[in-house]
Design a protein around this motif. Structure first.
Motif, PDB file in Angstrom:
ATOM      1  N   HIS A  76       0.829  -1.199   0.000  1.00  0.00           N
ATOM      2  CA  HIS A  76       0.000   0.000   0.000  1.00  0.00           C
ATOM      3  C   HIS A  76       0.866   1.253   0.000  1.00  0.00           C
ATOM      4  O   HIS A  76       1.961   1.266   0.556  1.00  0.00           O
ATOM      5  CB  HIS A  76      -0.929  -0.001   1.218  1.00  0.00           C
ATOM      6  N   PHE A  78       0.502   3.835   1.634  1.00  0.00           N
ATOM      7  CA  PHE A  78       0.711   4.283   3.008  1.00  0.00           C
ATOM      8  C   PHE A  78       2.029   3.732   3.558  1.00  0.00           C
ATOM      9  O   PHE A  78       2.771   4.448   4.236  1.00  0.00           O
ATOM     10  CB  PHE A  78      -0.467   3.836   3.892  1.00  0.00           C
ATOM     11  N   ASP A 118      -3.972   9.664   5.223  1.00  0.00           N
ATOM     12  CA  ASP A 118      -3.602   8.282   5.559  1.00  0.00           C
ATOM     13  C   ASP A 118      -4.639   7.291   5.046  1.00  0.00           C
ATOM     14  O   ASP A 118      -4.301   6.232   4.521  1.00  0.00           O
ATOM     15  CB  ASP A 118      -3.430   8.117   7.068  1.00  0.00           C
ATOM     16  N   GLN A 122      -3.920   4.318   2.312  1.00  0.00           N
ATOM     17  CA  GLN A 122      -4.145   2.918   2.674  1.00  0.00           C
ATOM     18  C   GLN A 122      -5.056   2.207   1.679  1.00  0.00           C
ATOM     19  O   GLN A 122      -5.066   0.992   1.596  1.00  0.00           O
ATOM     20  CB  GLN A 122      -4.724   2.813   4.086  1.00  0.00           C
TER      21      GLN A 122
END
Length: 145
Positions: A76, A78, A118, A122
């Motif tokens: 991911h 993130f 965030d 994600q």
């Protein structure tokens, strides 16, 4: 919110590695740098950080180079941002002592912005970036026909 040069270059390098994930052949720094127009020495530092973060692995030898540590659909965005800017990003969003009510209100909203960023990071993987790139390339080809 801006994407740092460091993160942008790292994502480009990871995208290149994701593009070559199926053949399983490692890519050398020079190949990635030439294809994505990233300075060699800077790329070398970024790849070392990504390797320490467990996102890529390196193989030594004449046919060595770099590979993704996992499938592109399991990495991911993130994770990439956290690996590269984790400590810096957390420090910049740390809650300073609120000197005024106004400062406290602004910081509350800024924390909400960070949480939203965030959440989006994600949701997307390297595979998603590859799919978007391929779709754009297809549109470009159709446009020129």
């Amino acid at each position: 919110m801006e994407l740092s040069c460091k993160t942008e270059y790292a994502l480009l390098a990871l995208l290149e590695l994701a593009s070559h994930y199926q053949p399983g052949e490692p890519l050398q720094i020079r190949q990635i740098a030439d294809k994505q127009l990233i300075p060699d020495r800077y790329l070398e530092q970024l790849l070392a950080t990504l390797r320490r973060g467990g996102l890529i692995k390196s193989l030594r030898g004449a046919k060595g180079g770099y590979l993704l540590a996992r499938e592109p659909w399991k990495i991911h965005l993130f994770e990439v941002v956290k690996c590269l800017e984790g400590a810096e990003r957390q420090a910049s969003s740390a809650d300073p002592i609120a000197k005024t009510v106004e400062t406290a209100v602004v910081m509350e909203v800024w924390k909400e912005v960070d949480a939203s960023v965030d959440e989006v990071l994600q949701r997307y993987t390297l595979q998603d970036l590859c799919d978007r790139r391929d779709a754009r390339r297809q549109l470009d080809i159709m446009y020129y026909i």
